[in-house]
Design a protein around this motif. Structure first.
Motif, mmCIF file in Angstrom:
data_model
loop_
_atom_site.group_PDB
_atom_site.id
_atom_site.type_symbol
_atom_site.label_atom_id
_atom_site.label_comp_id
_atom_site.label_asym_id
_atom_site.label_seq_id
_atom_site.Cartn_x
_atom_site.Cartn_y
_atom_site.Cartn_z
ATOM 1 N N ASN A 24 2.091 -7.375 -8.387
ATOM 2 C CA ASN A 24 1.943 -6.364 -7.309
ATOM 3 C C ASN A 24 3.023 -5.365 -7.379
ATOM 4 O O ASN A 24 4.226 -5.708 -7.573
ATOM 5 N N TRP A 26 3.399 -3.020 -4.473
ATOM 6 C CA TRP A 26 3.806 -2.352 -3.144
ATOM 7 C C TRP A 26 3.182 -3.520 -2.117
ATOM 8 O O TRP A 26 2.224 -4.143 -2.512
ATOM 9 N N LYS A 27 4.027 -3.781 -1.264
ATOM 10 C CA LYS A 27 3.730 -4.767 -0.040
ATOM 11 C C LYS A 27 3.726 -3.899 1.321
ATOM 12 O O LYS A 27 4.909 -3.522 1.535
ATOM 13 N N ASP A 39 -0.738 -6.687 3.082
ATOM 14 C CA ASP A 39 -1.522 -5.875 2.000
ATOM 15 C C ASP A 39 -0.812 -5.542 0.956
ATOM 16 O O ASP A 39 0.318 -5.179 1.037
ATOM 17 N N TYR A 40 -1.338 -5.545 -0.265
ATOM 18 C CA TYR A 40 -0.587 -5.419 -1.585
ATOM 19 C C TYR A 40 -1.484 -4.351 -2.343
ATOM 20 O O TYR A 40 -2.703 -4.018 -2.073
ATOM 21 N N PHE A 41 -0.381 -3.670 -3.057
ATOM 22 C CA PHE A 41 -1.092 -2.724 -4.041
ATOM 23 C C PHE A 41 -0.658 -3.093 -5.423
ATOM 24 O O PHE A 41 0.415 -3.120 -5.740
ATOM 25 N N ASN A 42 -1.462 -2.954 -6.363
ATOM 26 C CA ASN A 42 -1.127 -3.548 -7.852
ATOM 27 C C ASN A 42 -1.997 -2.367 -8.726
ATOM 28 O O ASN A 42 -2.525 -1.541 -8.408
ATOM 29 N N SER A 45 -5.645 -2.044 -8.601
ATOM 30 C CA SER A 45 -6.334 -1.441 -7.370
ATOM 31 C C SER A 45 -6.680 -0.109 -7.719
ATOM 32 O O SER A 45 -7.712 0.451 -6.879
#
Length: 149
Positions: A24, A26-27, A39-42, A45
């Motif tokens: 991941n 961003w959290k 919510d996460y961004f990898n 995504s």
């Protein structure tokens, strides 16, 4: 000549790119109504980030084996630096889009942080720069030896 130092830097850049694809980046802690969630961004995504990242990772790995064609290896490494910068910029813009989308859905973002793997493109850029510098030095050395013959 796979034992050259620039081969090690290219391998480290490829490892950093591969690692970035699986963590991941961003959290965000947010609340929707009365419910608190994360919510996460990898990299997976966004297809664009994932494709550019994988092209950059594969290119770094392929450049290791182009040691007989130093000019091509140097050019591809410089291209790879540009791709790594593009990955870094894409991550920033896509994270901003995701944060805006979450807020438009009615969620309140309490805190949002970039995680450590989000800075791996910087590691890639540094490793690729050091590899390009080593390739350039090798090319310069070969040219000077050719003049002596």
């Amino acid at each position: 000549m796979i034992q050259r130092i620039q081969s090690l830097f290219l391998l480290l850049a490829a490892i950093a790119g591969g690692a970035m694809g699986s963590f991941n980046l961003w959290k965000a802690k947010l609340t929707k109504g009365n419910v608190a969630t994360e919510d996460y961004f990898n990299a997976t995504s966004s297809y664009l980030i994932f494709i550019v990242l994988m092209v950059s990772t594969i290119l770094a790995f392929v450049c290791i084996f182009l040691y007989k064609k130093r000019k091509l290896q140097f050019r591809l490494t410089v291209l790879n630096i540009l791709l790594a910068v593009a990955v870094l910029a894409l991550i920033y813009f896509k994270v901003q889009d995701k944060a805006n989308a979450l807020q438009n859905e009615g969620a309140t973002i309490i805190s949002a942080t970039y995680l450590l793997p989000a800075f791996l493109p910087i590691v890639m850029i540094v490793c690729l720069f050091l590899a390009a510098r080593g390739i350039y030095k090798d090319e310069k050395l070969i040219k000077s030896l050719d003049r002596l013959r």
